[in-house]
Each structure stands twice: as C-alpha cells, then as structure tokens.
Design a protein around this motif. Sequence first.
Motif, PDB file in Angstrom:
ATOM      1  N   UNK A 142      22.939  31.872  35.578  1.00  0.00           N
ATOM      2  CA  UNK A 142      23.936  32.268  36.625  1.00  0.00           C
ATOM      3  C   UNK A 142      23.290  32.674  37.872  1.00  0.00           C
ATOM      4  N   UNK A 143      21.984  33.234  38.008  1.00  0.00           N
ATOM      5  CA  UNK A 143      21.339  33.736  39.049  1.00  0.00           C
ATOM      6  C   UNK A 143      20.636  32.348  39.995  1.00  0.00           C
ATOM      7  N   UNK A 144      20.902  31.047  39.665  1.00  0.00           N
ATOM      8  CA  UNK A 144      20.221  30.107  40.180  1.00  0.00           C
ATOM      9  C   UNK A 144      20.471  30.304  41.779  1.00  0.00           C
ATOM     10  N   UNK A 145      19.528  30.155  42.510  1.00  0.00           N
ATOM     11  CA  UNK A 145      19.570  29.661  44.110  1.00  0.00           C
ATOM     12  C   UNK A 145      19.402  28.311  44.466  1.00  0.00           C
ATOM     13  N   UNK A 146      18.624  27.529  43.771  1.00  0.00           N
ATOM     14  CA  UNK A 146      18.404  26.074  44.257  1.00  0.00           C
ATOM     15  C   UNK A 146      18.517  25.280  43.320  1.00  0.00           C
ATOM     16  N   UNK A 147      19.180  24.378  43.326  1.00  0.00           N
ATOM     17  CA  UNK A 147      19.190  22.871  42.360  1.00  0.00           C
ATOM     18  C   UNK A 147      19.150  21.706  42.910  1.00  0.00           C
ATOM     19  N   UNK A 148      18.020  21.204  42.604  1.00  0.00           N
ATOM     20  CA  UNK A 148      17.712  19.917  43.200  1.00  0.00           C
ATOM     21  C   UNK A 148      17.877  18.888  42.032  1.00  0.00           C
ATOM     22  N   UNK A 149      18.828  18.134  42.173  1.00  0.00           N
ATOM     23  CA  UNK A 149      19.297  17.277  40.765  1.00  0.00           C
ATOM     24  C   UNK A 149      19.019  15.877  41.147  1.00  0.00           C
ATOM     25  N   UNK A 150      18.080  15.232  40.793  1.00  0.00           N
ATOM     26  CA  UNK A 150      17.871  13.787  40.738  1.00  0.00           C
ATOM     27  C   UNK A 150      18.556  12.540  39.953  1.00  0.00           C
ATOM     28  N   UNK A 151      19.062  13.361  39.079  1.00  0.00           N
ATOM     29  CA  UNK A 151      19.805  12.715  37.884  1.00  0.00           C
ATOM     30  C   UNK A 151      21.201  12.303  38.128  1.00  0.00           C
TER      31      UNK A 151
ATOM     32  N   UNK B  44      29.136  23.704  37.741  1.00  0.00           N
ATOM     33  CA  UNK B  44      28.317  24.298  38.360  1.00  0.00           C
ATOM     34  C   UNK B  44      28.484  24.997  39.777  1.00  0.00           C
ATOM     35  N   UNK B  45      29.599  24.528  40.342  1.00  0.00           N
ATOM     36  CA  UNK B  45      30.273  25.284  41.543  1.00  0.00           C
ATOM     37  C   UNK B  45      30.993  26.580  40.908  1.00  0.00           C
ATOM     38  N   UNK B  46      31.513  26.386  39.644  1.00  0.00           N
ATOM     39  CA  UNK B  46      32.142  27.648  39.086  1.00  0.00           C
ATOM     40  C   UNK B  46      31.383  28.600  38.778  1.00  0.00           C
ATOM     41  N   UNK B  47      30.060  28.195  38.284  1.00  0.00           N
ATOM     42  CA  UNK B  47      29.078  29.068  37.594  1.00  0.00           C
ATOM     43  C   UNK B  47      27.921  29.802  38.589  1.00  0.00           C
ATOM     44  N   UNK B  48      27.584  28.642  39.367  1.00  0.00           N
ATOM     45  CA  UNK B  48      26.476  28.980  40.222  1.00  0.00           C
ATOM     46  C   UNK B  48      26.853  29.692  41.541  1.00  0.00           C
ATOM     47  N   UNK B  49      27.364  30.804  41.367  1.00  0.00           N
ATOM     48  CA  UNK B  49      27.932  31.720  42.511  1.00  0.00           C
ATOM     49  C   UNK B  49      26.788  32.113  43.888  1.00  0.00           C
ATOM     50  N   UNK B  50      25.620  32.166  43.382  1.00  0.00           N
ATOM     51  CA  UNK B  50      24.540  32.615  44.126  1.00  0.00           C
ATOM     52  C   UNK B  50      23.764  31.374  44.739  1.00  0.00           C
ATOM     53  N   UNK B  51      24.189  30.078  44.523  1.00  0.00           N
ATOM     54  CA  UNK B  51      23.353  29.297  45.064  1.00  0.00           C
ATOM     55  C   UNK B  51      23.087  28.995  46.481  1.00  0.00           C
ATOM     56  N   UNK B  52      22.120  28.783  47.013  1.00  0.00           N
ATOM     57  CA  UNK B  52      21.670  28.539  48.348  1.00  0.00           C
ATOM     58  C   UNK B  52      21.538  27.046  48.754  1.00  0.00           C
ATOM     59  N   UNK B  53      20.734  26.310  47.828  1.00  0.00           N
ATOM     60  CA  UNK B  53      20.393  25.001  48.194  1.00  0.00           C
ATOM     61  C   UNK B  53      21.081  24.174  46.982  1.00  0.00           C
TER      62      UNK B  53
END
Length: 841
Positions: free
Chosen positions: A578-587, A600-609
């Motif tokens: 839940x504390x993820x700030x960056x997710x770069x997904x090539x899959x 992802x958008x529901x759970x990753x409330x802290x994401x910046x990138x």
Amino acid sequence: MSLSTAIGAISALNECANFFQWAKSAVSSLHSRWTGSQEKDIQDRLLQLESVLQRLRDTLPAMYNLIDRAEWRSHEHYVAELFPKLKDTVYDADDLLDEFSWHEMKVQLEGNGTQSAIIEFFHNVVQGSFNKLTDVQGRLDHLSSQLEKFGLREVRQQFDKAVRPETSSLPNEPKTFGRDKELKRVMAFLSVPTGSKRKRTNIPVNASTSTIPINQLSDATGILTIPVLPIVGIGGVGKTTLAQHICNQKQVKSHFELIVWICVSDDFDVKRLTKEFIQSCRDKKSTSDNLDSLQRTLSNHVNNKRLLIILDDMWDDALKENMQCWKRFCAPLLSAQEGSMMLVTTRCPKVAEGVCTVEPITLEGLKEDVFWNFFKLCAFGSESSYNDPELERIGRTILPKLKGSPLAAKTLGRMLRMDLNASHWMSILESELWELRQEVTDILPALRLNYMYLPLYLKRCFSFCAIYPKDYKFEMEDLAEIWVAEGFVEPHGDNFIQKIGQQYFQDLVTRSFFQKVSGGYVIHDLLHDMAQKVSEHECFILRNKKEFDRVPLNVRHIYVHPSSDFDNSDLLSLCKHRKLRTLICKKQSGNKKSSVVDNWCSKFSRIRVLSCASINELPDSIGNLKHLRYLKISKGRPLTIPPTFSLLYNLQILDVKTCKIDSLPGDFSNLRHLQRFVSQGFSYCPMSVFRIDAAEQVQVVTLLKNLNQFRGDLEISNVDMLSKDHAAEAGLKNKKYLYKLTLEWSGGLSESQIMQHSAIEVLQVLQPPTTLRSLLLENYPGVSLPRWFQAQMINLNDIPSVSNDSIGMFESVPIERLGNLGFLEELEVRGCPNIRSQSFH
C-alpha cells in the motif's frame, strides 16, 4: 531522502497554515449543521491537528539530517536495523503532508464556500488523519532517540577506516594481471631507463587536456610545477595495485632518490598530508602544527632530490577552495629536482582532470581471458586448468556479472572457495551480487563509498535508479521528470525544475555513475548492484513469478518486466504493498478495461509515478491517486479518460503519446500543475507543440484556463471559431513559461467589418505573457493590431531573429516598437493583407 522532500513538506505545511485559518472560519459558518458541543469538539480537533502539523514541520529537517548521518554508519548492525525504519517513517510523514496539500487545492478549486468540500475535509482529514499524524510523530521521536543513543549526533561524514583501510606502497598481490599497456605508459611518464643507458622520454601530450610538457617544467632553482599523472577508475578495478607494483619496480627504486606513498582518502587536510610527507622523508613525526613551519621543513627535505610521490585514493575534497588546497600542498615540492614525478589514484574524473599535467590513465575491467586466469586464482587458489570441470563451467557463467573487476573476483572467489560443491556454486550463480553477504572490504562496500560521497540530493536520485533493470538505457529528460515527480529535485529560484533535474543527471555523469552509450546512458553493472544494495528496502525489480513473494512489504518503487512467466493474478497481488510510490509495469494487462489497473488505483493511494504498457480505458478509481505526478501509458487507442481524472491536482506529466484520446473531462483545467501533456491528438511540452484543431477548439481552449505551469510551444489553429469570451478563458498571459505562440486563422472568412472587428477582439484577449520568445500570426483577418502590441520597451532593430520579409506584410503599420513583449526574439506575420491602419486598439 532528499532535502527537496523536506523543503516541499515544509512548504506544504506553510500553505496549510492559511488553510487552517479558513477551516476555523468555515466551522463557524456551518454552525447550523452541528450542536454547540460538536462545533467546539471540531474546533478543538482543528487546534490539535494544527499543533501536530507544526511539530512535524519543526521535526522533519532534523530527521533528514539524521538520515544522512545514519547512512554513513549503516554498515553497523544496530544502525542497519533502524535505518530503513527511519526512512520509511519519514516517507509516511511526507505522504500525509502531501495529502493535506491536495485537500487545500481541492478547496481552492471548488471555492471556499462549497459546503461539500468543507464537510469532506472534516470527515476525511480532521477526523481521519489526526491519529495517523500523531502515530508518525511518535515513531519519529522513538527512532531518532534510539539512533542518537548509538552516537549518531556527532557522527562525521567521512569514511570509516574499517570500510576503507589505509594503503601502503607494499603490494597485496604477488603480480598484476592484464596491465602491461598501462604499466609501460607509467614507466614512460616517469622517464625510467629500461636498459643500461639512461634515456629521457617526453610524454606525448593530449591536445585536448590542459597539460605542460615535462621538458618545460624546470628552471635553475627547481621545477615550476610537478608533473602529475592520474590513474582513474571505479573502486576495485586495480588502481592501487598498479601503483604499488610501479613503486616496487627495481628501475623505479634506483631512478628516484625518495619514493613517498601517502594514502589520502577523503580527508585532504594539507597539514596532515604535509606531516606524513615529512615523516616519510626523515622517519620521524613532526611536532609542529604551524603550516608555514611544516612547509619550510618539507621544502628543505625535498630540496634538489628526485622524488616519486604517490597520492593514493584522492577524492573530490582535494579540489576544495577552488584548488587552493591542492596548490598549498604542492608548494613545498617546487624545490625538488627536475625529473620528480607524481602519481595520483582516484575514482573521480573531476579530480583527475583538476590535477593532471598529462592525460590520465583510465583503468577498465580486465579482458576476459586474463580475467578468467585471475578468477581461477581467487576461486581455486591456482591458475591451473586441473580443476573440477563442473565448477569451471559454473565459474565461467558467473564471470560476466563481475565485469572484469579484480575486487569483484576476489569477493566471489572467497565465497566460492568456502565450499567446492556444485550446489553451493549454483546458489551463488543464481543470486544477485547485491543479495550476497559481503565483508566491509568486498566489492559492493567498496563501491558504496562512491555513493556515500555524493551530496544527499544526488544519493536519492541515483539510488532510485535501482528500480530499472541492468543495461537499461536512460534518457536524461525522461529520468529528470521522474525525479521531479518523486520529490528528489530541489527548486532553485525561477529555474525550470526539470532543468535542475537534468543538471543532477549531468553531475552524476561527470562522477561516472552514468556512462554515455549509443542511444542514451547506462549504469555500470557493478554500480547497479551497489544501487540495489543501498535501496534494497525501497526498490524491487520483478523478473519472474517466484520473485513476487520476495517483494518487501513496505517497498516504495517497483519495476515489472514484460515477462510471460506471470499473469494478471500476479499483478493483482501487488495491491498489498500500500505504500508504493512508483510502479513501472512493462507487462501488458489485456485490451479491455483492466481490473488490474482499477485495483491498483484503488489500493495505491500514495503512488506518484505510474507507467503502464497498455490501457484502453482509465478507471474511475484513478481519482483516488491524490499524490500522482507522472502518468505514462505506452499503448492504448482510443483512450477514455473518466471525469474523476480532474481530481489529479498534483499531476505534472501526462504522457500518452501513442494513444488517441476520446475526450477530456470538463474540469481538466483543475490540473493546474500539469507541465507536459503528449497524446496522439494533443501535445504540449518543451520542444513540442500543443496543437488545437477545429473539432475540439472551444473545449480545449477553455481547458487551458488553469494550466499555468504549461511549458513550451502552443499552436491554436482555426482561431476564427473562438468567441471573445472563450478566448479569454484560455488565460494565455498567465502562462509565464510559454515559449512560442502560433495563432492561425482559417483564411476563408468574409472580410466584413463585423468579422474583422471580432478578430481584433479575440486577438486582444489572447494576449501572451510578457516572457514570450516567439510569436507567429497567420491569416489574421483584422485591420489593426491589439493594444498589447503597443510599445515603449523594445526597438524592432534590436530583436535578433526577426524575419524582415514577414514584417513587411504589415505595410504601413508602425511596428518599429512592440508592446509588452520585452523578451520577444522572433516575430513572424504572414498572410495578413488587411492590416492597414496605423492606429492601435
């Protein structure tokens, strides 16, 4: 953790001070919704919340300083355990403060009088976040107290002798491997005779470097400057070993009267170095602490003697005080005899460039055949070919990951020799180098010294790069944008913050953390391993299915390879982080609206990138990403953007250049921090154009209203479709980073006075900012120009890039002076035959 994060957090808190003034007033204005006791309770909570925020503002700068100090001691077990917890807690604090800033923007955009915004703030923030803030403050207090007990209050930011042992001129290795070419060049520089007859050899000087030929370095009283040859390369490549073997060559010993070896390390203290030099000359410590006395003593000792001086392991601080420290150290050496020489070993190209008199020698990794012989010596204790064939096969497979580094070969060789069984060797082969337990003098701790010597803001930028796989080709502009989005770049005056990020990148290039290759930049594999080691709790790369179970729970940055080994269920399993700030997904996650992205958008409330390989439709839950600064979608057409997208008030970069966007939400102009927007239909960014065509003309011009961080070029075609009111909503004069403006009319309109007057009115309200550099008017049907062309500021003849042919189209209009466009460098007007009046409106 970068200082810019602290600056940003404190700035957010200062903004919140005004916000709380509004909140207290808002409570009173809505008193009818609550009883007297409820209103008092809310007011008390507001005061408590403001107090906690103030305390956090006072605490955070000290926490960043503590992080920097703790990192210098993080090789010690007790600090290593607490250090990641401290960083994680500071991240949590930063996220909470960023959320407060988001709520403030929401209230500003919706209007202070909007009851729904006020009520939402009280429910979600006042009642929901107070306990989180007090918890974070308590954790910070506890962790800082524990770390201070371990002596971090007074820790000096310099290398521990246990990590960087002092060196001497005596070789640790019986012989060198694969350095014959470099050895010959050094011997030639030293002018050491190789036969019975002495010969002086002048070193060829590279014309591109600031060098002084050796035969011009002396006069009757001594030498004008001592010749310096730097040996430069990354840690563990063999610089010190090469210098040691040179010192112990018989010809070198007989050629020089005195050979002085000084281990400089990261403390270029002129007094200390001078004392050590004197002790080498007379085998007795100097009792004086006066620099003048020390230097005179040293000058007398070296007078008319032919010296070989080796300064081992020099760092950037040798260049401090604008090279004055270096010059003070060298001053007593000018009494030495002609033929005296100096060798300097350093990891820093800047040091080599600063002190050299001839082109430095750059040590690369050993060539494969030589390296294999050295590796066998480390792993088997012998270069013999009579070893276990299976172990040799595994050893040859391990070899490429060591990149020719002698210290890496020693590190892995020691581990392999502990157990000469194939299963043990296979376990090492299948492990990442950064995952293997190493002694403080092994390869990764040695390379970590390079990282430790970086300024704090560059540490954060480089360690973040551990999220990318090895051999990844970086582009400076793209990476700088992501660093800005992460909060790693410190603002400086009015400078474009992405440009500051690009300067950070160049600083890392000059320090050899990035290497220039065709098509971009790469990080040396061993430095990449080091980056993964220093960020092991924060960054993780997912290459295959089994690695999903190894992701640290509080990981902040994840890169997902485009592997076929895992599916959407694996991607969904990331939601627990839940504390993820960056997710770069090539899959790629499929062609339909993906439940993966929705989750992802529901759970990753802290994401910046957030960077995704393919999406056709952004989910409504995208509006949950309050912290999002950077969104990139590589594939997907057409792309549907939901109305909730307008809640991404912090968004800076929207890169969907391969996607065609169906439509933009009506409140798109709420994205007031948006700086770059690239799509198949639109694009505005530095070095690009935001082109608005007829079909979406009115909608998009209106959406420009609040996008005052817009940077680069703007082109509006079919201006004749705009009314005066719609054109005014674009607010072009507020976009101070606008570089070039192109306004194009269709050219097919009636030349009636009504149409001409309308064109003049529309052009008047499309007034650009005073900082505009380039302006193009095409097919303008009006007969005169607007008031903002009137000038008292600039003479047309002073404009460097004006097209005289274009200006001629104004005919009798006196445009020798332009209005408020004081920074205009280029003006082009074409296809405007109706302009005939000399008056301005």
